[in-house]
Motif scaffolding. Structure first.
Motif, PDB file in Angstrom:
ATOM      1  N   GLU A   1       0.822  -1.215   0.000  1.00  0.00           N
ATOM      2  CA  GLU A   1       0.000   0.000   0.000  1.00  0.00           C
ATOM      3  C   GLU A   1       0.851   1.258   0.000  1.00  0.00           C
ATOM      4  O   GLU A   1       0.486   2.278  -0.600  1.00  0.00           O
ATOM      5  CB  GLU A   1      -0.877   0.046   1.258  1.00  0.00           C
ATOM      6  N   ALA A   2       1.960   1.184   0.720  1.00  0.00           N
ATOM      7  CA  ALA A   2       2.819   2.360   0.815  1.00  0.00           C
ATOM      8  C   ALA A   2       3.565   2.615  -0.494  1.00  0.00           C
ATOM      9  O   ALA A   2       4.294   3.597  -0.614  1.00  0.00           O
ATOM     10  CB  ALA A   2       3.809   2.196   1.969  1.00  0.00           C
ATOM     11  N   GLY A   3       3.405   1.704  -1.432  1.00  0.00           N
ATOM     12  CA  GLY A   3       3.987   1.963  -2.745  1.00  0.00           C
ATOM     13  C   GLY A   3       5.247   1.181  -3.042  1.00  0.00           C
ATOM     14  O   GLY A   3       5.836   1.316  -4.107  1.00  0.00           O
ATOM     15  N   TYR A   4       5.672   0.339  -2.120  1.00  0.00           N
ATOM     16  CA  TYR A   4       6.856  -0.481  -2.389  1.00  0.00           C
ATOM     17  C   TYR A   4       6.457  -1.640  -3.290  1.00  0.00           C
ATOM     18  O   TYR A   4       5.321  -2.117  -3.250  1.00  0.00           O
ATOM     19  CB  TYR A   4       7.460  -0.987  -1.066  1.00  0.00           C
ATOM     20  N   ARG A   5       7.378  -2.089  -4.111  1.00  0.00           N
ATOM     21  CA  ARG A   5       7.059  -3.167  -5.056  1.00  0.00           C
ATOM     22  C   ARG A   5       7.983  -4.374  -4.926  1.00  0.00           C
ATOM     23  O   ARG A   5       7.553  -5.506  -4.913  1.00  0.00           O
ATOM     24  CB  ARG A   5       7.128  -2.632  -6.500  1.00  0.00           C
ATOM     25  N   ARG A   6       9.274  -4.104  -4.840  1.00  0.00           N
ATOM     26  CA  ARG A   6      10.233  -5.218  -4.738  1.00  0.00           C
ATOM     27  C   ARG A   6      10.522  -5.433  -3.256  1.00  0.00           C
ATOM     28  O   ARG A   6      11.560  -5.036  -2.735  1.00  0.00           O
ATOM     29  CB  ARG A   6      11.516  -4.871  -5.497  1.00  0.00           C
ATOM     30  N   ILE A   7       9.559  -6.075  -2.609  1.00  0.00           N
ATOM     31  CA  ILE A   7       9.610  -6.200  -1.152  1.00  0.00           C
ATOM     32  C   ILE A   7      10.201  -7.543  -0.751  1.00  0.00           C
ATOM     33  O   ILE A   7       9.664  -8.600  -1.085  1.00  0.00           O
ATOM     34  CB  ILE A   7       8.185  -6.077  -0.571  1.00  0.00           C
TER      35      ILE A   7
ATOM     36  N   GLY B   1      12.069  -2.678  -0.420  1.00  0.00           N
ATOM     37  CA  GLY B   1      11.448  -2.794   0.899  1.00  0.00           C
ATOM     38  C   GLY B   1      11.781  -4.147   1.507  1.00  0.00           C
ATOM     39  O   GLY B   1      12.119  -5.080   0.787  1.00  0.00           O
ATOM     40  N   VAL B   2      11.743  -4.227   2.827  1.00  0.00           N
ATOM     41  CA  VAL B   2      11.944  -5.529   3.479  1.00  0.00           C
ATOM     42  C   VAL B   2      10.969  -5.703   4.633  1.00  0.00           C
ATOM     43  O   VAL B   2      10.753  -4.789   5.430  1.00  0.00           O
ATOM     44  CB  VAL B   2      13.379  -5.710   4.039  1.00  0.00           C
TER      45      VAL B   2
ATOM     46  N   ARG C   1       5.187   3.647  11.060  1.00  0.00           N
ATOM     47  CA  ARG C   1       6.161   4.654  11.499  1.00  0.00           C
ATOM     48  C   ARG C   1       6.958   5.182  10.310  1.00  0.00           C
ATOM     49  O   ARG C   1       6.646   4.912   9.159  1.00  0.00           O
ATOM     50  CB  ARG C   1       7.090   4.057  12.554  1.00  0.00           C
ATOM     51  N   GLU C   2       8.010   5.911  10.642  1.00  0.00           N
ATOM     52  CA  GLU C   2       8.758   6.610   9.583  1.00  0.00           C
ATOM     53  C   GLU C   2       9.396   5.674   8.555  1.00  0.00           C
ATOM     54  O   GLU C   2       9.539   6.042   7.391  1.00  0.00           O
ATOM     55  CB  GLU C   2       9.877   7.459  10.220  1.00  0.00           C
ATOM     56  N   SER C   3       9.762   4.475   8.966  1.00  0.00           N
ATOM     57  CA  SER C   3      10.523   3.608   8.068  1.00  0.00           C
ATOM     58  C   SER C   3       9.728   3.149   6.847  1.00  0.00           C
ATOM     59  O   SER C   3      10.295   2.553   5.929  1.00  0.00           O
ATOM     60  CB  SER C   3      11.043   2.391   8.815  1.00  0.00           C
ATOM     61  N   THR C   4       8.418   3.416   6.859  1.00  0.00           N
ATOM     62  CA  THR C   4       7.631   3.069   5.665  1.00  0.00           C
ATOM     63  C   THR C   4       6.790   4.252   5.190  1.00  0.00           C
ATOM     64  O   THR C   4       5.862   4.084   4.415  1.00  0.00           O
ATOM     65  CB  THR C   4       6.683   1.882   5.944  1.00  0.00           C
ATOM     66  N   ALA C   5       7.146   5.457   5.650  1.00  0.00           N
ATOM     67  CA  ALA C   5       6.342   6.643   5.323  1.00  0.00           C
ATOM     68  C   ALA C   5       6.867   7.296   4.058  1.00  0.00           C
ATOM     69  O   ALA C   5       7.545   8.323   4.112  1.00  0.00           O
ATOM     70  CB  ALA C   5       6.356   7.637   6.494  1.00  0.00           C
ATOM     71  N   ARG C   6       6.582   6.652   2.975  1.00  0.00           N
ATOM     72  CA  ARG C   6       7.123   7.177   1.727  1.00  0.00           C
ATOM     73  C   ARG C   6       6.146   8.200   1.148  1.00  0.00           C
ATOM     74  O   ARG C   6       4.955   7.952   1.109  1.00  0.00           O
ATOM     75  CB  ARG C   6       7.329   6.009   0.767  1.00  0.00           C
TER      76      ARG C   6
END
Lengths: 342, 342
Positions: free
Chosen positions: B184-190, B251-252, B337-342
């Motif tokens: 949802e946050a927009g990451y794709r290659r997770i 992303g991880v 939190r901030e680590s996924t607040a893109r």
DNA sequence: CTGAAAAATGGTAGCGCTACCATCTTGACG
DNA sequence: CGTCAAGATGGTAGCGCTACCATTTTTCAG
């Protein structure tokens, strides 16, 4: 007609069942199990066969009652979640899992009164040994330990007056070494950040103070402590407080690694350069200290080894051996890393 | 002349001593201690006085033998140093410290065989209840649990087939929620970073995979796991490996917070922007996640509460109550939190 | 071969408590 | 005032094991 009331126990096989099946006396089975060398090869085999066939397992409660000694190690620690004590407990556990001893754990919550209560609970069980954290037992606790009638090992700290035996290291020296390292590295306004402030923390503080005074650098405004339990979150807050109180701060010796980590994160957040502007030293050297960026200097303590050694000493005492030393100092090592490489 | 051999026990006062002093029958003292409401006010006071004066403490071993039931909770966890289980144990401990129950701890080291061995050791003691981590017992362990004759609570996970009772949450759903959040946050290659890969980790991975497949994003090259025990150090290595294997990683989802922290530190070290270039999600939500810079998104699990609830359910069962639900899902919460607040 | 010491085995009597049942007290009720 | 149920108290018999001592068997010096 007498009706043989069903066994209360629930039908699990007893020593007597094994003895009947093996065609020997109950006491011989008991001996074969506990002191095999005192039973002839023949009977031993016969008894073992009966044990296996019935799936017999001795009842530890009956055993404890009859022998007035339970195969239990009582372990008292101030916290279960503090990694430091968890490591000690793990060492104890690993050393004991091979033998017949069970472990009964008590959490004192850093309270002397709770420690007394737990010793009252443990005592009547007649444990095979007691391992307790720290050397600051209340008078009542000390008395309970002395009359426990089993080996007692105080762990994590050393002192001159063991109840019985001790394994640990000097927190005073650890704190002193940490502060001296910061001083040598060129830091001058070195703060102390401390949470919980249990007796071990107090002694680390005393070590810090001794080093600072020796260098003519001690200033009470550099010391920031709180009785609140330690956490990374608290580390951040303590660091902020310290900086507000002493804006010229250029280094911190943190009571433990959680606080050091909190301080490091706060430096990142406030764009304070580490180690350039601020040097950071932790205590205990958890695995994350090495990996942190920058990696954090810390005082490595040998928690797991303390647990293992405590058990070894207790087992030796149970076996009747007199310990070579009643007090074992396992020391510590200062691990120099990037956070103080100015 | 019959010489009254000195008592083997060592002279500590017994029930009979109290009874004599109070001028009542032994059984009445026993009752006064265990079921005070069945003894008259008068005698109760009289007995209490005698107990206090003699400093009488009941012998738990004798009690266990006579009643075929020890006041012991057996607790089996796979690790003592893993903060997650330490929290559960703390919850158990805190809920039990008010009552008469002692805690006997077993460390299975994530081994099914060791779990069996420990259940064999715990069984003959006739514990009042057993609390075991996980739902993947071996057939033998399951059988031992079933015939233990006491309440059994499986904790940390839930499933459809409890031995007796369960308290926990769905690791599959937790992993799924974490991955969905990153998507949802927009990451794709997770990527998925996993250590130890015990059954719970496996299910988190399955949840991650389900979310990724649903979004058409799953790629096996994104999954990096190892059987090695988890640590912050390992987190760094896993992250490096993952990046080497899948350079477009953005992303991880980390199996747990230690790994997430290691990944974050490696990002700092390699000057990889978080959350811009890489998003990070942890699992368990240890206190440091909130404080980290940037703060790290994590799946909060209710470990302490699981421990407390497990004890509450066991105590209710001991008291003879039928539980409303045999399986209690305490859920989890995604903390953004901030680590996924893109 | 004898006798004494050592080794092997067993019987008895608890360890300190509770389950089970028996007895004794109350007091409510007709 | 007698009856009976409920409540209070106690006696007996273990729970399953080991300590202690007694007995039997083996070993070996002389």
């Amino acid at each position: 007609m007498i009706k043989p009331r069903p066994r209360r126990g629930g039908g699990r096989p007893t020593l007597a069942d094994v003895a009947r099946k093996a065609g020997v006396g109950a006491i011989t089975v008991s001996r074969a199990l506990r002191e095999p060398e005192r039973v002839s090869e023949d009977l031993r085999r016969q008894i073992q066969a009966a044990v296996d066939e019935l799936g017999y397992l001795p009842d530890p409660n009956a055993r404890a009652l009859a022998s007035a000694r339970a195969e239990v190690f009582g372990v008292l620690v101030p916290s279960l979640t503090n990694n430091v004590f968890a490591e000690v407990v793990r060492g104890i556990y690993d050393s004991l899992s091979a033998g017949p001893f069970r472990i009964q754990l008590g959490n004192t919550h850093y309270s002397g009164l709770e420690e007394e209560r737990l010793l009252q609970v443990f005592g009547p069980q007649r444990p095979a040994a007691l391992i307790v954290a720290g050397i600051d037992q209340t008078a009542a606790s000390r008395h309970l330990l002395e009359k426990a009638g089993c080996p007692v090992v105080q762990v994590m700290e050393i002192g001159s007056d063991p109840v019985d035996m001790m394994v640990g290291f000097s927190h005073f020296e650890g704190g002193k070494a940490a502060a001296e390292h910061l001083i040598e590295a060129g830091y001058r306004r070195i703060g102390f950040l401390g949470a919980r402030m249990d007796p071990r923390s107090q002694r680390r503080l005393a070590g810090y103070r001794a080093a600072m005074e020796a260098a003519g650098l001690f200033d009470p405004r550099l010391v920031t402590t709180t009785p609140v339990p330690s956490s990374v979150t608290l580390g951040r807050e303590l660091f902020r407080d310290a900086l507000a109180k002493a804006p010229t701060l250029d280094g911190v010796f943190c009571n433990n690694d959680d606080i050091a980590l909190g301080a490091l994160f706060e430096c990142h957040r406030a764009s304070i350069a580490v180690p350039k502007t601020i040097g950071i030293v932790g205590f205990n050297d958890l695995d994350m200290m090495e990996v942190a960026f920058p990696s954090i200097t810390s005082v490595r303590t040998h928690r797991y080894e303390i647990g293992r050694r405590a058990v070894a000493m207790a087992l030796a005492a149970i076996a009747g051996e007199r310990p070579a030393e009643r007090v074992v100092d396992l020391g510590f090592e200062l691990r120099r890393r990037e956070s103080t490489a100015r």
